[in-house]
Every structure is written in structure tokens, then in C-alpha cells.
Design an enzyme around this catalytic site. Structure first.
Site, PDB file in Angstrom:
ATOM      1  N   TYR A 286       0.747  -1.275   0.119  1.00 16.04           N
ATOM      2  CA  TYR A 286      -0.010   0.014  -0.081  1.00 16.04           C
ATOM      3  C   TYR A 286       0.762   1.225   0.025  1.00 16.04           C
ATOM      4  O   TYR A 286       0.491   2.128  -0.404  1.00 16.04           O
ATOM      5  CB  TYR A 286      -0.892   0.076   1.178  1.00 16.04           C
ATOM      6  CG  TYR A 286      -1.909  -1.036   1.291  1.00 16.04           C
ATOM      7  CD1 TYR A 286      -2.760  -1.272   0.415  1.00 16.04           C
ATOM      8  CD2 TYR A 286      -2.010  -1.761   2.564  1.00 16.04           C
ATOM      9  CE1 TYR A 286      -3.778  -2.123   0.627  1.00 16.04           C
ATOM     10  CE2 TYR A 286      -2.791  -2.907   2.728  1.00 16.04           C
ATOM     11  CZ  TYR A 286      -3.858  -2.905   1.941  1.00 16.04           C
ATOM     12  OH  TYR A 286      -4.830  -3.971   2.000  1.00 16.04           O
ATOM     13  N   THR A 327      -2.958  -6.625  -6.787  1.00 15.14           N
ATOM     14  CA  THR A 327      -2.866  -5.477  -5.804  1.00 15.14           C
ATOM     15  C   THR A 327      -3.098  -5.960  -4.431  1.00 15.14           C
ATOM     16  O   THR A 327      -3.815  -6.720  -4.420  1.00 15.14           O
ATOM     17  CB  THR A 327      -3.722  -4.314  -6.123  1.00 15.14           C
ATOM     18  OG1 THR A 327      -4.951  -4.540  -5.725  1.00 15.14           O
ATOM     19  CG2 THR A 327      -3.697  -3.678  -7.765  1.00 15.14           C
ATOM     20  N   ASP A 328      -2.571  -5.161  -3.414  1.00 12.11           N
ATOM     21  CA  ASP A 328      -3.227  -5.636  -2.157  1.00 12.11           C
ATOM     22  C   ASP A 328      -4.773  -5.119  -2.100  1.00 12.11           C
ATOM     23  O   ASP A 328      -4.921  -4.490  -2.871  1.00 12.11           O
ATOM     24  CB  ASP A 328      -2.282  -4.738  -1.060  1.00 12.11           C
ATOM     25  CG  ASP A 328      -1.973  -5.373   0.412  1.00 12.11           C
ATOM     26  OD1 ASP A 328      -2.952  -6.264   0.765  1.00 12.11           O
ATOM     27  OD2 ASP A 328      -1.116  -5.271   0.840  1.00 12.11           O
ATOM     28  N   TRP A 329      -5.073  -5.346  -0.899  1.00  9.05           N
ATOM     29  CA  TRP A 329      -6.731  -5.217  -0.802  1.00  9.05           C
ATOM     30  C   TRP A 329      -7.320  -4.004  -0.722  1.00  9.05           C
ATOM     31  O   TRP A 329      -6.691  -3.363  -0.255  1.00  9.05           O
ATOM     32  CB  TRP A 329      -7.179  -6.350   0.213  1.00  9.05           C
ATOM     33  CG  TRP A 329      -7.478  -7.628  -0.075  1.00  9.05           C
ATOM     34  CD1 TRP A 329      -8.555  -8.209   0.453  1.00  9.05           C
ATOM     35  CD2 TRP A 329      -6.939  -8.661  -0.955  1.00  9.05           C
ATOM     36  NE1 TRP A 329      -8.803  -9.582  -0.031  1.00  9.05           N
ATOM     37  CE2 TRP A 329      -7.744  -9.687  -0.983  1.00  9.05           C
ATOM     38  CE3 TRP A 329      -5.745  -8.327  -1.791  1.00  9.05           C
ATOM     39  CZ2 TRP A 329      -7.339 -10.836  -1.651  1.00  9.05           C
ATOM     40  CZ3 TRP A 329      -5.408  -9.727  -2.597  1.00  9.05           C
ATOM     41  CH2 TRP A 329      -6.464 -10.640  -2.693  1.00  9.05           C
ATOM     42  N   LEU A 331      -7.697  -1.204  -2.971  1.00  9.53           N
ATOM     43  CA  LEU A 331      -7.067   0.084  -3.427  1.00  9.53           C
ATOM     44  C   LEU A 331      -8.018   0.933  -4.174  1.00  9.53           C
ATOM     45  O   LEU A 331      -8.073   2.298  -4.333  1.00  9.53           O
ATOM     46  CB  LEU A 331      -6.071  -0.059  -4.320  1.00  9.53           C
ATOM     47  CG  LEU A 331      -4.544  -0.240  -3.819  1.00  9.53           C
ATOM     48  CD1 LEU A 331      -4.540  -1.261  -2.824  1.00  9.53           C
ATOM     49  CD2 LEU A 331      -3.505  -0.167  -5.032  1.00  9.53           C
TER      50      LEU A 331
END
Length: 640
Positions: A286, A327-329, A331
């Protein structure tokens, strides 16, 4: 559409008729290569099907392994809505109550997915779930799975063969219930002592992290992805450790990553190792880099998942990575759960709306939106000519290839009875507990009355605090007060500042690293009456300086049960751990740290690698668990 039938082609080849057309198409042909099958399927898919591949959302299991057809506590939609309506085929599973119900749910979910136009099987993913931490934003406690040290405990043990063995067992247990994607390893360097994500890392030493990354990937994926593999998503590119002031990037106050020590390349090294060993996926963090320059170019100060210079230029072009980037969660959209919110981690691009964020993520070079299911936004971008269908094809191709490599198109189902037998079985748990005991780090072991407190001597009167007295009773007579005891055994957690404003915030141990004065006073009171052994359960560093003048023996642990700790303290399984992170002298030293480079030597109480090695020869008259096993085996051979 009915579920696909298993058929025989005219030449006798057995295949699944995934689109129910009575013909073995190339993508259904198990003899074809994953690349051939990917290209054939890709040109058959509609745009909505391809777009659905690019989203991975959270999913929950219904009662007794049923498919949950309504939004749950965490999941945003009913399962059929996302599988058949939105064409999603990747799901991040949370709570699993038993191996059999998890396997039953996988099979029900795969049967549902088989009703889609081309029968694309589901890929189920998970955060780590073989250790101690229950935090739905990071990892899950073991539940039905075997229990092992957390990753930093494996790093403390620093035995790559044990890490490989853990990963192989975790792979076997995951596969048994249908989980085919691990959202780990986490190969960030834990250089900022306050950062709350350290426990799932392999520590702060780049060399050690790279060695364990290699073993971990080999255990989960094998030499290459195949039908026995669990694919890995290595995270958090290009290294999430250098968080400003140690605050975590899940939250707005932790959005910045800083590099005052100019150690960016050091954080990159474990990812180069992961790429060299074929990691199926990579996840950017992030955080947004502040003041970072690469190859003479200033890096845009936006979150890594939005950052074209980081994903496309550094990861794809410089490092040559062509696997899946997820992606990380969350966004793109805020996450509302109950009366709390976790804002979208749109660091540096807060001014953009959801469509603008999605467009920037795609331009950065990411393939899949983690924690999202807003397929309508991406469809809109394509319809408006802002995203070309060829760009969708690039990501869909990478994502489909992994599914074919894993063999999911040929057989996504699992055996419920086998899952119940193999997941968390006695052999796996015994290996996990032994690894826990071995990973204990002895940082101090002073002499008292001419002898060290470890190993514990038999038949002592024991006062315990923070340890299950029933387990301690196996090693002596448990008494009610320190005044009655020959020795005191105390276990405490690492300090942190409780927070509970934003969703998930209460699970993250952040803030200062000093113990409360009242706790120090209580330990001093015990130590004034009886020799004191203290264990600190570290999920990140702590200022241990006050404990060094109180405890006769001091150990630290990174995911160790009371039972495993007592076995280590007694010498039944001798502790071998070495610190995977440096321990600071004071909070002043912590506040002065270069977040990317770590503590200086003068600021360090115990350096990386510190640990008193207490082998079996240091425990006279004490028979280790391994020695007993060997003697039992020999006795069995003699009697036979």
C-alpha cells in the site's frame, strides 16, 4: 448450463467438457501445454468473462461447507452473484471451521463455477493460517491445520530445511481442502522496529530472508508450477518494511515509506530471489515512497500499486517479471463493515474517484484488483475507450496460465475424507511443535547460586504467570505465590498501543515498544522473592532493557505454544533460535532509526543473530525428544 461431464475424445483421451459442446476443444485437452490452452480459451472468452478474471474478492464459507448465497460479515455479495453474475474466479477465503467442511465447500464452489459459459474453475487463496495470529487483515490462527511458528520463528530457527518442510506440509494441507494460492510469503525486511507486520516476515537480514524465501517457494510450488503445487504471491513489492515511524500502510497515518538510509536495493533483494525461483504472483504494498530516486529518476509519490515506475519499469522491465501482479486489498473502494470504515488505500491519489484509481492501477501494470468485485467500473472504462481490450487480454492471459499450470481445469475437486485425515494430523502437528520449541531464542541465562536457571530442574516448586499451570505441573509442583516457589516462570506479550477507530485497526499492534511501568514493577516484585525466567512473545521488536536487570533468564519467541516453550526450557527439545531482528536499547534509539536501514550498532541491545545455543550437551542428564524417539525405534527393532 449443466455441470461439465467427463468424456472420452475419439482417440480415447479423457477430458472435461467444460463448455458442454460435446467436443474436446484445445483448452479442454489435457495433453496440450498450458500456454496453448491459455491462448485457445482467451480467444473464446467474452469481455465480461475476461474482466471477471481480474478481480479477487473475499469469500466466506456457509454452514457445514455450503455455498453462502448472501453477503456475510466480510464478503460483499452472495457467491452465485459473483461467480455467475460477475464471472469472478479468484476468491480469498477467511474462516474455515474444519477440513472436511472446507473441502466440501470447495467442491460445491467448483460445481457452481462449472455452470459458467466456459467452466473456468475457481482459484481459492488464503493468507497464512498455520500459526498463532488471528487478524483477518494479515493471517489466521491455525484452526484445523497443523500449528507452526510464525515466519519470523522459522527465521529464528534459521534452518532452511525446516522452512522447506513446513512449506511442503502447508502445501499438502492447503491442497487437501482446495486452496491453490498462498498470499505469501511475506519477504519484507523488518528494519523498522515499530512496524506491526514483522511477525509474518523472515526478519531484517536480507541474506537470511532470501534463503528462506527460496525454501518456502520450493515447498509450496516445487521446481515449477504443476498439479501438485500451491501458487505463491510474494509480497509486498518492493519491500514494505521502511514504514515512516513504523506506522502501517493499512491506515491513512501510515501511508508513507521512507529511505533515509538509502537502502532501497537491500529491500529489493528478496524479491529478486523470488522471481528467480518462479513465484507465480507478486503483490505491491500500500505504501507510497517519499523522496525515493531510482536510476536518477524521482519516483512518483503514490502507493506502490498505482506506481508505474515501480510495477512496470522496475518489476516488469528491469527485473524481467512477467507473472501475475495482484494489488493489495481495496485500493479502489472504501470498505464499510458494521459501523466502521477502512478507507481505500489510495495513498497519493486520494483526489481520484474509483474509476480514476482503477485506471491508474492498470496503467501501472497490475493484473488483478485485490479485495474488489466492481467489474462494472472496468467494463465502463473499456466501453469508453479508456482501456483497450488488448490490455485486458494481457492480464487475463497471465491469470489463466497459472490456472492451467495448476491443473485446475482438469480436476479442481478434492476428497473430503482425505482432507479430514491429512489436515492437522498428529505427525504434522508434532513436527510443528518441535519447530516451535527449537525456535525459542535464549537471550540471557545467568547463573543463580552457581547454576543457570535453564534447563529447568525437575521437582522444583514453580510459580507461573501467563503460562497454563496444568502444563507447568508436568515439570514441577505449581504453587500459588512467588514466596512459596523455587523458580518463577512468567510469559508476557510485547508492548503496543491499543487502537480501535478504523476497521481492522484493533488487530494491529502499533506504537511504542516500551513496557508499562506497572508490569515492570510487578516483575521486579516477583524477582525480589524468587529466581525469575521470563519469555516475551514478540510480534515485533520490544525494548527489553528493563528485563535484563530483572530476569535471571530471558527468552523471546515468535509463535510458540506454552507446551513447546516448556519443552525448550526443560531441555526436552533444546532451543536453537537466533534473533531474526535487532532489539533496541531504548525508545529514543527507535525514534532515531533509519526505517530502511535498521538500528545502528550503538542503538542495539541484542543484534541480529544473537542467541545462546543450548544443545543437548548443555543439559546434563536430560534426554531430548529426539534421543527418546531414536531409543524407541532401536528398541522396536531389537524386539522385532
Amino acid at each position: 448450463m449443466p455441470s461439465p461431464e467427463t468424456r472420452h475424445a475419439p482417440d480415447g483421451t479423457l477430458y472435461r467438457d467444460l463448455n458442454s459442446n460435446g467436443v474436446m476443444d484445445v483448452y479442454e485437452d489435457p495433453r496440450r501445454s498450458p500456454h496453448e490452452r491459455t491462448e485457445d480459451l482467451l480467444q473464446r472468452l467474452s469481455l465480461p468473462e475476461k474482466i471477471g478474471l481480474m478481480f479477487q474478492t473475499v469469500i466466506e464459507v456457509g454452514p457445514d461447507g455450503a455455498v453462502l448465497e448472501a453477503p456475510g460479515k466480510i464478503s460483499k455479495s452472495g457467491t452465485s452473484d459473483v461467480v455467475l453474475g460477475k464471472h469472478l474466479t479468484h476468491f480469498n477465503v477467511h474462516g474455515l471451521s474444519s477440513a472436511r467442511s472446507a473441502a466440501r465447500w470447495n467442491n460445491a464452489l467448483q460445481r457452481l463455477a462449472a455452470k459458467s459459459p466456459h467452466g473456468i474453475p475457481v482459484t481459492i487463496s488464503t493468507d497464512p493460517r498455520h500459526a498463532f495470529v488471528e487478524n483477518s487483515g494479515v493471517s489466521f490462527a491455525e484452526g484445523p491445520f497443523s500449528k507452526w511458528p510464525d515466519a519470523m520463528g522459522l527465521a529464528a530457527l534459521d534452518d532452511p530445511e525446516t522452512t522447506l518442510r513446513f512449506a511442503d506440509i502447508a502445501r499438502e494441507e492447503y491442497r487437501a481442502v482446495g486452496i491453490r494460492a498462498a498470499l505469501h510469503p511475506q519477504v519484507d525486511l523488518a528494519t523498522e522496529p515499530r512496524w506491526c507486520r514483522q511477525l509474518q516476515t523472515f526478519g531484517s537480514d536480507s541474506r537470511r530472508v532470501s534463503v528462506h524465501t527460496t525454501a518456502y517457494l520450493k515447498g509450496f510450488q516445487g521446481d515449477e508450477l504443476g498439479s501438485d503445487s500451491v501458487s505463491c504471491v510474494t509480497k509486498h513489492f518492493p519491500g514494505g518494511g521502511p514504514q515512516k515511524d513504523g506506522e502501517d500502510a493499512h491506515f491513512p497515518y501510515g501511508r508513507e515509506q521512507v529511505y533515509p538510509g538509502e537502502a532501497f536495493e537491500n529491500h529489493l533483494a528478496p524479491f529478486e530471489t523470488a522471481i528467480a525461483h518462479g513465484t507465480a504472483g507478486i503483490m505491491p504494498y500500500y505504501g507510497m515512497p517519499i523522496g525515493l530516486t531510482l536510476d536518477g529518476e524521482p519516483i512518483e509519490e503514490v502507493g506502490f500499486g498505482y506506481n508505474r515506475q515501480i510495477v512496470q519499469i522496475l518489476l516488469r522491465e528491469r527485473l524481467g517479471y512477467d507473472g501475475v501482479v495482484v494489488t493489495d486489498w481495496e485500493l479502489v473502494n472504501d470498505n464499510h463493515v458494521g459501523d466502521q470504515v477502512l478507507p481505500a488505500r489510495a495513498w497519493g491519489v486520494e483526489h481520484l474517484d474509483a474509476r480514476g484509481r482503477m485506471l491508474k492501477i492498470l496503467e501501472a501494470g497490475c493484473d488483478q484488483f485485490g479485495g474488489e468485485e466492481c467489474v462494472e467500473l472496468l467494463t465502463e472504462l473499456v466501453d469508453q475507450g479508456l482501456v483497450a481490450e488488448e490490455r485486458i487480454d494481457q492480464s487475463a492471459r497471465r491469470i489463466l496460465l497459472v490456472k492451467f499450470q495448476l491443473g485446475l481445469f482438469d480436476d479442481p475437486f478434492v476428497d473430503e475424507l482425505y482432507a479430514d485425515l491429512i489436515v492437522g494430523d498428529a505427525r504434522h502437528n508434532a513436527e510443528g511443535e518441535r519447530a516451535q520449541s527449537r525456535s525459542v531464542v535464549v537471550v540471557e541465562n545467568h547463573e543463580t547460586a552457581g547454576a543457570t536457571l535453564l534447563p529447568l530442574q525437575p521437582k522444583q516448586r514453580i510459580y507461573v504467570d501467563g503460562i497454563d499451570p496444568r502444563l507447568a505441573a508436568r515439570y514441577g509442583h505449581v504453587v500459588a505465590t512467588p514466596a512459596e516457589a523455587d523458580i518463577a516462570l512468567v510469559r508476557i506479550g510485547a508492548p503496543f498501543e491499543p487502537r480501535d477507530d478504523l476497521f481492522l485497526e484493533s488487530y494491529f499492534h502499533q506504537g511504542g515498544l516500551e513496557f508499562r511501568p506497572g508490569l515492570i514493577y510487578a516483575l521486579e516484585t516477583i524477582a525480589s522473592q524468587v529466581p525469575l525466567v521470563v519469555d516475551v512473545q514478540l510480534d515485533r521488536a520490544a525494548v527489553l532493557t528493563p528485563l535484563t536487570r530483572i530476569a535471571g533468564t530471558l527468552t523471546v519467541t515468535f509463535g510458540v505454544s506454552d507446551e513447546a516453550l516448556l519443552k525448550a526450557w526443560s531441555g526436552e527439545v533444546p532451543p536453537e533460535g537466533k534473533l531474526p531482528i535487532a532489539i533496541p536499547r531504548s525508545m529514543d534509539d527507535v525514534r532515531a532509526v533509519a526505517s530502511d536501514a535498521g538500528l545502528t550498532e550503538s542503538a542495539t541491545l541484542y543484534p541480529v543473530g544473537h542467541g545462546l545455543h543450548l544443545g543437548s550437551t548443555d543439559f546434563p542428564g536430560r534426554q531430548t525428544e529426539g534421543e527418546r524417539d531414536t531409543q524407541s525405534a532401536l528398541a522396536g527393532k531389537t524386539s522385532a
